[in-house]
Design a protein around this motif. Structure first.
Motif, short mmCIF file in Angstrom:
data_model
loop_
_atom_site.label_atom_id
_atom_site.label_comp_id
_atom_site.label_asym_id
_atom_site.label_seq_id
_atom_site.Cartn_x
_atom_site.Cartn_y
_atom_site.Cartn_z
N TRP A 3 12.12 -33.55 30.81
CA TRP A 3 11.69 -32.34 31.54
C TRP A 3 12.66 -32.08 32.64
N GLN A 14 1.37 -38.33 29.24
CA GLN A 14 0.61 -37.97 28.05
C GLN A 14 -0.66 -37.31 28.47
N GLY A 15 -1.16 -36.37 27.77
CA GLY A 15 -2.35 -35.63 28.09
C GLY A 15 -3.41 -35.81 27.04
N GLU A 56 1.07 -31.07 17.31
CA GLU A 56 0.61 -32.08 18.27
C GLU A 56 1.73 -32.93 18.81
N THR A 57 2.97 -32.45 18.61
CA THR A 57 4.10 -33.15 19.24
C THR A 57 4.07 -32.85 20.73
N LEU A 58 4.20 -33.90 21.55
CA LEU A 58 4.16 -33.78 23.01
C LEU A 58 5.39 -33.01 23.47
N ASP A 61 4.41 -32.21 30.57
CA ASP A 61 3.26 -32.25 31.48
C ASP A 61 3.55 -31.28 32.60
N GLN A 94 -3.47 -28.40 27.89
CA GLN A 94 -4.72 -28.96 28.44
C GLN A 94 -4.77 -28.65 29.94
N ILE A 99 -1.16 -31.38 30.08
CA ILE A 99 -0.34 -31.83 28.94
C ILE A 99 -0.14 -30.65 27.98
N ARG A 101 1.25 -29.65 24.20
CA ARG A 101 1.60 -30.12 22.84
C ARG A 101 1.80 -28.89 21.93
N THR A 102 2.59 -29.14 20.84
CA THR A 102 2.79 -28.06 19.86
C THR A 102 1.55 -27.86 19.04
#
Length: 626
Positions: A3, A14-15, A56-58, A61, A94, A99, A101-102
């Motif tokens: 980031w 991680q979220g 759901e790939t991170l 944040d 989220q 978090i 995610r894709t």
């Protein structure tokens, strides 16, 4: 995953589960109210995620965009700005934890950047920028899978033809980096016909390296391959079909370098001699072949004609092998191009012989006069004439009278007085075979007959009238050896006495038969008589006197005009007849006689003699008697 934080410090984390779209819609008004209470710090957070990763790939944040240690109580309020549907469709955010995610696989080529704002309850705002990082997930693609180019076969080397470039949605080194050319079906060992030329920013071009030949290959199939810079490389292909357009670049080609044909000389006009065939690999009118005879170079008399379309050569006029045994034609083949190509071929037509000619003879006299006259003094074996025999037909060999095949020469007539002697090569000599005598036969009617060996045979007959020339071999002859004649002594000079004729059996009218006459004898007789040399008429030259010369004896000579001359003689006796041209005369002018007186009666006194004239005979008279 990294980031980047423009204001503050970046952290990774991680979220939990992403809020639903309904929850985000409820949070938005709250964030707007909090943001309107006064000026709040704004922080920037830049995130990046590779395209093509599973859902759901991170990604990151949101809290990483806040200052260190500033954990927002109560989570975040989200605002997507312009692209709400894209963010909610492609990401799960989220709010409680921040978090991101894709939500599905991302496609940078569909959208390469996302942005939204997240605010805390304390009024802090984080401006989030998500960049989708390119990966080599697309090969270069051409607008079409295949392409057809029409190229004239007369196009010069170096001619360029533009091709559509390949497009690769990937960016940077993953985009199209270069091209390669593959030629399908090219002969091994042959240099290439084409090459690619591509220098940015110039367009992609196909360059002709060598001349094309439609007749060898009317289509060339090429493959243009584009490749990118990924590892491994991704490739895209364009199939290029090069259709070679026909041009009139080929002349008609005959199937043979020379045509040979044979034709009987008695073939009727219209007979097919042979068929010429020329092909032109060009298309359409460029490949349509028409035939014609080049009259400037051959057959100016028009013995032959060729059919324009079919190439069939036909006879137009009757042939004569003896006049011309071989005809050479130049036949042209011309295509139908606007600027036609022409080729030519030699056609040899041999004329086959048929027995349509009679043998021919040629005579050359070898006599002294150079004509048909042979001396009667010629000996057996002497040449009379030279005879050349020939036949215009093919194979006209010459044989003797007994020969079989070829040409036979025979001599008819002559009763064996003449004969033929062969000398070879069609030459004969007419020779004397027996004794000749013009006086017994002065003309020979001969016939020379030449017959060829054809089926049926043809013959030629040559009449030959051969005269026997005279020699002075005959002597003039009188019908009798002794001639008698009488002439009066009173005849005047020039009086005809007798006509003598001598004949000569030599050729009449020739000097050998021309007789001349002459008299031979004593001078006295020659002085009284003469003879005409041509007619043989004997006449008096002077007056005759029987009393002086009562008979004349002469020799008549007949001599011909030959060289040397021949002569004959006869005896001529001429009696001079008396005429009363003299008075009687006594020998004495006075006669004296004595008579006795007593003489008896009848006693002869004397005898008186009278002369018949000067030089004439004495005439006795009766004596005088008493």
């Amino acid at each position: 995953m990294a980031w980047r934080l423009r204001a503050g410090r970046c952290r990774g984390g991680q979220g939990g589960a992403a809020p639903t779209g309904r929850a985000l819609a409820l949070l938005l008004p709250l964030w707007l109210c909090a943001a309107g209470g006064g000026a709040a710090p704004v922080y920037n957070l830049s995130l990046a995620v590779d395209e093509g990763l599973p859902a759901e790939t991170l990604v990151g944040d949101i809290r990483a965009g806040l200052p260190a240690g500033a954990d927002p109580p109560g989570g975040f309020l989200l605002s997507e700005g312009s692209g709400e549907s894209a963010v909610l469709a492609d990401f799960h955010v989220q709010p409680e934890t921040g978090i991101i995610r894709t939500a599905r696989r991302l496609d940078r080529e569909r959208r390469a950047r996302y942005s939204f704002a997240a605010a805390t309850l304390r009024g802090e705002v984080v401006q989030v920028e998500i960049a989708v990082t390119d990966v080599n997930d697309h090969p270069p693609r051409f607008p079409k899978d295949s392409l057809q180019l029409n190229i004239s076969e007369l196009s010069p080397p170096g001619t360029a033809f533009r091709l559509p470039p390949a497009r690769d949605p990937d960016a940077g080194r993953f985009g199209t980096q270069g091209y390669a050319l593959l030629e399908e079906g090219g002969a091994a060992g042959e240099p290439p016909l084409f090459q690619l030329r591509y220098v940015r920013p110039e367009p992609l071009e196909l360059v002709l390296l060598r001349r094309l030949d439609r007749e060898r290959a009317d289509v060339h199939r090429l493959v243009v391959e584009a490749w990118d810079g990924g590892s491994p490389r991704r490739r895209g292909r364009l199939r290029v079909s090069v259709r070679v357009l026909d041009e009139n670049d080929n002349a008609p080609t005959f199937s043979r370098g020379e045509y040979r044909a044979r034709l009987r000389e008695d073939a009727p006009p219209g007979t097919a001699v042979c068929r010429l065939r020329a092909t032109d690999p060009d298309l359409g009118a460029n490949g349509e072949v028409r035939y014609a005879i080049n009259r400037r170079q051959s057959d100016p008399d028009g013995y032959f004609a060729v059919e324009e379309r079919s190439g069939v050569l036909r006879l137009r006029r009757p042939l004569d092998r003896e006049a011309r045994a071989l005809h050479r034609l130049v036949v042209e083949a011309r295509d139908g191009g606007s600027q036609p190509e022409v080729s030519s071929v030699l056609v040899s037509v041999a004329v086959l012989d048929v027995n349509d000619n009679r043998p021919s003879m040629r005579l050359l006299y070898l006599t002294e006069t150079g004509g048909p006259r042979v001396s009667e003094g010629a000996r057996p074996g002497d040449y009379v004439a030279r005879i050349s025999v020939s036949d215009a037909d093919e194979g006209g060999t010459v044989e003797g009278a007994e020969g079989g095949g070829g040409i036979a020469l025979a001599l008819l007539g002559g009763d064996g007085a003449f004969a033929l002697r062969a000398a070879g090569a069609g030459v004969f000599f007419l020779c004397v075979a027996g004794p000749l005598d013009r006086e017994s036969r002065d003309l020979y009617e001969l016939r020379l007959v030449a017959t060829d060996g054809g089926a049926p045979p043809l013959s030629t007959e040559e009449p030959l009238l051969l005269r026997v020339a005279d020699l002075n071999d005959e002597t003039p002859a009188f019908p009798q050896p002794h001639y008698r004649a009488a002439v009066s002594e009173a005849a005047s000079p020039g009086t005809a006495v007798i006509r003598l004729t001598a004949s000569d059996a030599d050729e009449p009218g020739s000097p050998n038969a021309e007789v001349r006459y002459a008299l031979e004898g004593d001078a006295a007789a020659l002085a009284l008589l003469r003879i005409d040399a041509r007619s043989g008429a004997v006449s008096t030259r002077a007056r005759l006197d029987r009393e002086r010369q009562a008979a004349l004896e002469l020799r008549v000579v007949a001599r011909d005009g030959g060289v040397p001359p021949r002569a004959a003689a006869c005896r001529l006796s001429v009696r001079v007849e008396d005429a009363n041209d003299n008075e009687p005369r006594f020998e004495r002018a006075v006669y004296r006689a004595r008579l006795p007186e007593h003489a008896s009666r009848g006693r002869r006194l004397l005898q008186v003699r009278l002369n018949g004239g000067f030089g004439g005979p004495e005439v006795d008279r009766e004596p005088f008697c008493f």
